[in-house]
Design an enzyme around this catalytic site. Sequence first.
Site, PDB file in Angstrom:
ATOM      1  N   CYS A  52       0.842  -1.208   0.000  1.00  8.96           N
ATOM      2  CA  CYS A  52       0.000   0.000   0.000  1.00  8.96           C
ATOM      3  C   CYS A  52       0.872   1.252   0.000  1.00  8.96           C
ATOM      4  O   CYS A  52       1.716   1.429   0.874  1.00  8.96           O
ATOM      5  CB  CYS A  52      -0.907   0.000   1.238  1.00  8.96           C
ATOM      6  N   CYS A  55       0.502   3.346   3.451  1.00  7.78           N
ATOM      7  CA  CYS A  55       0.915   2.863   4.771  1.00  7.78           C
ATOM      8  C   CYS A  55       2.238   3.520   5.200  1.00  7.78           C
ATOM      9  O   CYS A  55       3.061   3.880   4.356  1.00  7.78           O
ATOM     10  CB  CYS A  55       1.075   1.339   4.736  1.00  7.78           C
ATOM     11  N   ALA A  61       4.333   6.751  -5.270  1.00  6.17           N
ATOM     12  CA  ALA A  61       4.508   6.768  -6.728  1.00  6.17           C
ATOM     13  C   ALA A  61       5.672   7.662  -7.160  1.00  6.17           C
ATOM     14  O   ALA A  61       6.342   7.389  -8.153  1.00  6.17           O
ATOM     15  CB  ALA A  61       3.216   7.224  -7.399  1.00  6.17           C
ATOM     16  N   ASN A  77      -0.652  15.229  -3.538  1.00  3.63           N
ATOM     17  CA  ASN A  77      -1.072  14.130  -4.411  1.00  3.63           C
ATOM     18  C   ASN A  77      -0.079  13.970  -5.564  1.00  3.63           C
ATOM     19  O   ASN A  77       0.266  14.945  -6.232  1.00  3.63           O
ATOM     20  CB  ASN A  77      -2.472  14.454  -4.960  1.00  3.63           C
ATOM     21  N   ASP A  78       0.397  12.734  -5.781  1.00  2.31           N
ATOM     22  CA  ASP A  78       1.355  12.494  -6.864  1.00  2.31           C
ATOM     23  C   ASP A  78       0.711  12.614  -8.245  1.00  2.31           C
ATOM     24  O   ASP A  78       1.403  12.730  -9.253  1.00  2.31           O
ATOM     25  CB  ASP A  78       1.978  11.102  -6.714  1.00  2.31           C
ATOM     26  N   HIS A 115      -4.031   0.388   8.170  1.00  2.09           N
ATOM     27  CA  HIS A 115      -4.593   0.118   6.851  1.00  2.09           C
ATOM     28  C   HIS A 115      -6.026  -0.411   6.937  1.00  2.09           C
ATOM     29  O   HIS A 115      -6.808  -0.283   5.996  1.00  2.09           O
ATOM     30  CB  HIS A 115      -3.689  -0.908   6.135  1.00  2.09           C
ATOM     31  N   ASN A 155     -13.563   9.964  -0.718  1.00  2.00           N
ATOM     32  CA  ASN A 155     -14.247   8.916  -1.466  1.00  2.00           C
ATOM     33  C   ASN A 155     -13.979   7.619  -0.747  1.00  2.00           C
ATOM     34  O   ASN A 155     -12.833   7.199  -0.625  1.00  2.00           O
ATOM     35  CB  ASN A 155     -13.688   8.803  -2.894  1.00  2.00           C
ATOM     36  N   SER A 163      -9.478   4.133  -5.069  1.00  2.00           N
ATOM     37  CA  SER A 163      -8.602   3.100  -5.594  1.00  2.00           C
ATOM     38  C   SER A 163      -7.697   2.495  -4.524  1.00  2.00           C
ATOM     39  O   SER A 163      -6.924   1.598  -4.797  1.00  2.00           O
ATOM     40  CB  SER A 163      -7.766   3.660  -6.747  1.00  2.00           C
ATOM     41  N   HIS A 166      -6.897   2.078   2.104  1.00  2.00           N
ATOM     42  CA  HIS A 166      -6.288   2.733   3.269  1.00  2.00           C
ATOM     43  C   HIS A 166      -7.106   3.994   3.577  1.00  2.00           C
ATOM     44  O   HIS A 166      -7.356   4.798   2.682  1.00  2.00           O
ATOM     45  CB  HIS A 166      -4.823   3.095   2.980  1.00  2.00           C
ATOM     46  N   HIS A 168      -8.312   7.367   3.869  1.00  2.00           N
ATOM     47  CA  HIS A 168      -7.734   8.656   3.481  1.00  2.00           C
ATOM     48  C   HIS A 168      -8.788   9.543   2.834  1.00  2.00           C
ATOM     49  O   HIS A 168      -9.790   9.068   2.308  1.00  2.00           O
ATOM     50  CB  HIS A 168      -6.564   8.461   2.515  1.00  2.00           C
ATOM     51  N   GLN A 170      -9.119  13.588   0.619  1.00  2.00           N
ATOM     52  CA  GLN A 170      -8.377  14.457  -0.268  1.00  2.00           C
ATOM     53  C   GLN A 170      -8.779  15.901  -0.025  1.00  2.00           C
ATOM     54  O   GLN A 170      -9.776  16.187   0.636  1.00  2.00           O
ATOM     55  CB  GLN A 170      -8.665  14.105  -1.725  1.00  2.00           C
ATOM     56  N   HIS A 301     -21.589  17.147   3.723  1.00  2.00           N
ATOM     57  CA  HIS A 301     -22.530  16.277   3.005  1.00  2.00           C
ATOM     58  C   HIS A 301     -22.004  14.848   2.957  1.00  2.00           C
ATOM     59  O   HIS A 301     -20.829  14.636   2.635  1.00  2.00           O
ATOM     60  CB  HIS A 301     -22.664  16.710   1.534  1.00  2.00           C
ATOM     61  N   LYS A 314     -28.270   2.606  -5.848  1.00  2.00           N
ATOM     62  CA  LYS A 314     -29.097   3.456  -6.691  1.00  2.00           C
ATOM     63  C   LYS A 314     -28.245   3.951  -7.853  1.00  2.00           C
ATOM     64  O   LYS A 314     -27.127   4.442  -7.649  1.00  2.00           O
ATOM     65  CB  LYS A 314     -29.595   4.649  -5.874  1.00  2.00           C
ATOM     66  N   PHE A 315     -28.754   3.812  -9.070  1.00  2.00           N
ATOM     67  CA  PHE A 315     -28.081   4.370 -10.239  1.00  2.00           C
ATOM     68  C   PHE A 315     -28.727   5.705 -10.591  1.00  2.00           C
ATOM     69  O   PHE A 315     -29.926   5.760 -10.846  1.00  2.00           O
ATOM     70  CB  PHE A 315     -28.203   3.419 -11.421  1.00  2.00           C
ATOM     71  N   PHE A 319     -33.123   8.996 -16.635  1.00  2.00           N
ATOM     72  CA  PHE A 319     -33.991  10.118 -16.258  1.00  2.00           C
ATOM     73  C   PHE A 319     -33.268  11.078 -15.327  1.00  2.00           C
ATOM     74  O   PHE A 319     -33.422  12.292 -15.423  1.00  2.00           O
ATOM     75  CB  PHE A 319     -35.285   9.625 -15.610  1.00  2.00           C
TER      76      PHE A 319
HETATM   77  O1  LIG Z   1     -36.205   1.748 -14.929  1.00  2.00           O
HETATM   78  P1  LIG Z   1     -35.048   0.801 -14.759  1.00  2.00           P
HETATM   79  O2  LIG Z   1     -34.323   0.538 -16.053  1.00  2.00           O
HETATM   80  O3  LIG Z   1     -35.412  -0.464 -14.048  1.00  2.00           O
HETATM   81  O4  LIG Z   1     -34.038   1.574 -13.765  1.00  2.00           O
HETATM   82  C1  LIG Z   1     -32.977   2.375 -14.195  1.00  2.00           C
HETATM   83  O5  LIG Z   1     -33.432   3.561 -14.843  1.00  2.00           O
HETATM   84  C2  LIG Z   1     -34.150   4.487 -14.036  1.00  2.00           C
HETATM   85  C3  LIG Z   1     -34.435   5.704 -14.884  1.00  2.00           C
HETATM   86  O6  LIG Z   1     -33.245   6.312 -15.352  1.00  2.00           O
HETATM   87  C4  LIG Z   1     -33.380   4.852 -12.760  1.00  2.00           C
HETATM   88  O7  LIG Z   1     -34.212   5.609 -11.930  1.00  2.00           O
HETATM   89  C5  LIG Z   1     -32.915   3.602 -12.013  1.00  2.00           C
HETATM   90  O8  LIG Z   1     -32.090   3.975 -10.924  1.00  2.00           O
HETATM   91  C6  LIG Z   1     -32.131   2.702 -12.967  1.00  2.00           C
HETATM   92  O9  LIG Z   1     -31.726   1.530 -12.315  1.00  2.00           O
HETATM   93  O1  LIG Z   2      -8.049  10.666  -6.774  1.00  2.00           O
HETATM   94  P1  LIG Z   2      -8.483   9.238  -6.835  1.00  2.00           P
HETATM   95  O2  LIG Z   2      -8.963   8.708  -5.514  1.00  2.00           O
HETATM   96  O3  LIG Z   2      -7.463   8.327  -7.451  1.00  2.00           O
HETATM   97  O4  LIG Z   2      -9.730   9.235  -7.837  1.00  2.00           O
HETATM   98  C1  LIG Z   2     -11.076   9.348  -7.449  1.00  2.00           C
HETATM   99  O5  LIG Z   2     -11.379  10.624  -6.910  1.00  2.00           O
HETATM  100  C2  LIG Z   2     -11.271  11.740  -7.804  1.00  2.00           C
HETATM  101  C3  LIG Z   2     -11.739  12.977  -7.079  1.00  2.00           C
HETATM  102  O6  LIG Z   2     -13.077  12.849  -6.628  1.00  2.00           O
HETATM  103  C4  LIG Z   2     -12.077  11.513  -9.084  1.00  2.00           C
HETATM  104  O7  LIG Z   2     -11.790  12.531 -10.003  1.00  2.00           O
HETATM  105  C5  LIG Z   2     -11.751  10.164  -9.722  1.00  2.00           C
HETATM  106  O8  LIG Z   2     -12.607   9.937 -10.822  1.00  2.00           O
HETATM  107  C6  LIG Z   2     -11.921   9.057  -8.676  1.00  2.00           C
HETATM  108  O9  LIG Z   2     -11.595   7.806  -9.244  1.00  2.00           O
END
Ligand SMILES: O=P(O)(O)O[C@H]1O[C@H](CO)[C@@H](O)[C@H](O)[C@H]1O
Ligand SMILES: O=P(O)(O)O[C@H]1O[C@H](CO)[C@@H](O)[C@H](O)[C@H]1O
Lengths: 351, 351
Positions: A52, A55, A61, A77-78, A115, A155, A163, A166, A168, A170, A301, A314-315, A319
């Site tokens: 890591c 650590c 890097a 950050n590298d 870690h 994140n 990625s 550990h 951390h 940012q 937040h 949730k995706f 929509f």
């Molecule tokens: O309606 P689906 O295909 O089951 O669901 C997908 O599309 C929706 C509309 O963009 C989203 O709200 C859902 O989170 C996503 O999983």
């Molecule tokens: O900097 P990391 O942890 O390698 O990368 C992560 O955080 C960044 C800042 O939110 C984002 O831009 C990257 O897409 C995400 O993979």
Amino acid sequence: MSTFDFNNHSHRRYNPLTRSWVLCSPHRTQRPWQGHRESAQIEKRPEYDPTCYLCPGNQRANGENNPSYTSTHSFPNDFAAVKSEQPAMPDTNDDLLRVEGVRGECHVICFSPRHDLTMAEMSVSEITNIVDQWATSYQDLAKKEYIKHVQIFENKGAAMGCSNPHPHGQLWATEQIPEEPQVELESLEQYKKDHNDGCLLCNYVKREQQKSQERIVIENDSFVCIVPFWALWPFETLVLPKEHITSLPKMTKEQRVDLADMLRRVTCRYDNLFECSFPYSMGIHQAPVQGEYDYAHFHLHFYPPLLRSATVRKFLVGFEMLGEPQRDLTPEQAAARLRACSEVHYKHRQV
Amino acid sequence: MSTFDFNNHSHRRYNPLTRSWVLCSPHRTQRPWQGHRESAQIEKRPEYDPTCYLCPGNQRANGENNPSYTSTHSFPNDFAAVKSEQPAMPDTNDDLLRVEGVRGECHVICFSPRHDLTMAEMSVSEITNIVDQWATSYQDLAKKEYIKHVQIFENKGAAMGCSNPHPHGQLWATEQIPEEPQVELESLEQYKKDHNDGCLLCNYVKREQQKSQERIVIENDSFVCIVPFWALWPFETLVLPKEHITSLPKMTKEQRVDLADMLRRVTCRYDNLFECSFPYSMGIHQAPVQGEYDYAHFHLHFYPPLLRSATVRKFLVGFEMLGEPQRDLTPEQAAARLRACSEVHYKHRQV
Ligand SMILES: O=P(O)(O)O[C@H]1O[C@H](CO)[C@@H](O)[C@H](O)[C@H]1O
Ligand SMILES: O=P(O)(O)O[C@H]1O[C@H](CO)[C@@H](O)[C@H](O)[C@H]1O
């Protein structure tokens, strides 16, 4: 079906901070899920991982070795997204193609030498060290005149693009105020003008405390954790100081400890919700580092993606991207679920 | 390093449609990736899947059987996010807690009876049937007075939350104009006022065609596909008609065929980019269905998440959620990559 039921009927709620709407379709939680599942997190990590790059003592890097740090550890950050030096941009702007150069700094802040830990399993005093480090970094960067804004965030979890497990966070400091805090600051400023010098977030805290308290998850002397009325992510929360504080350096020692207490308790409840290391992006909005922002109200937040279980998220797609963010369970239901969680981490529970 | 280089130095670009900024850090593509990888798509699907609730003749969640459709097939979503009937919401609004009831309809549109196809492998005439179906649905919904807006979109691929690989899109019609199109419409209206009746997107098409054309991916008689100057997703594109068209029903037969031609060619290039079934959310912005929106300019957004390969995506997390969206490669680099792709699908290539 003669009376409107917030737990059953579709409605949209307004976010006064970002001035945008969120669609809430609570009956949708009954939908079966046949789509993508996250891989369950590998739960057992060693206290020290020789491969890591975060650590203590290990090589980064850029070839340098980390010190044998014992608390938090902050370093540049590298693979920084913004750099302190680059040539000035010639003015190529036209009406439709607007562009600005962006200088700045990116830092990584290790939360612990261990870690295998996350905030959910750390002590309040260990987390207070993180809060202190955030305040110190903010103050150090405020001394650099070209820096206008310091965005502190974490994140957590592979599902949130992290990625390295550990623990951390940012910090990206930039010579402009980024989009999201800029919009929030404008809302706070406008609200103050329109409301006799009142603060939107001070008033919101009072509003939530006065009535049914159905969106409040937890409180301590200085802070309250709320699933905001306009929450977008299923278990999104907002951590707010009860009095008007513009930024981290303005907090008393007690308030920093109380913030650490909130962070521990909220992240622990999150982990317990689905008994997994709960992924999220988390971050702080506070006053920019240059200028007068007495209307800024410090807040934090949490944006966690999980919806139904440790593997079903949730995706926000389709929509949500092209129309309007949509959520399934109501913020009140989410708050009740989080209130029901223990503050003893499931890994440490006695059986 | 005395002159500013867009391929090496950080900058932010302004999106005049959504009136927001995107940070571009092109040197970041050199960063090694140790994080999450998408599972590779299962490429071999049968033409007909007896367990698929979208295949012709099969049973749906509501117990009904699909017809033995041979082209496109549109039907109401069994798990609709909005419904045409629900009780009126009592006015509970206050200053900070604003809420509205939302009625509407959700439809599913199967693109083809074949379970194994996507637009990238369909013919222009088959895709024209989809375009015609979109126009018909839009017109049918326009007849319902309470519906104000019809959002047509497609989520493709498990990475974009799509739970069934049978080629299909969706349509959510609502009694309010959702957030994103509302913001875009306001930008178009304002631009028109400020620019002597000019259209932001008509002018943008001209601007991109006149100069170096470095962001143009492909064109045909009626449409152009551009990686917009302000693109947020790595390979985001915008499909724009060359003349001012407010909505699908206003298109001539030839224009609909040309739109289908664009959809085939763009999705085929996408699949060829990383030789995988390229995930994306795609959707149409056009005039709302009630009222006068002569300033609306029909367009189609593709938001694809992949960044480096079939398994490494861009995560819009942390800084992106809390600060400002950030992209790695430049829009010009993305356009060059897409221009270099073939329009013969990799699965059908002769070896
Ligand atoms: O309606 P689906 O295909 O089951 O669901 C997908 O599309 C929706 C509309 O963009 C989203 O709200 C859902 O989170 C996503 O999983
Ligand atoms: O900097 P990391 O942890 O390698 O990368 C992560 O955080 C960044 C800042 O939110 C984002 O831009 C990257 O897409 C995400 O993979």
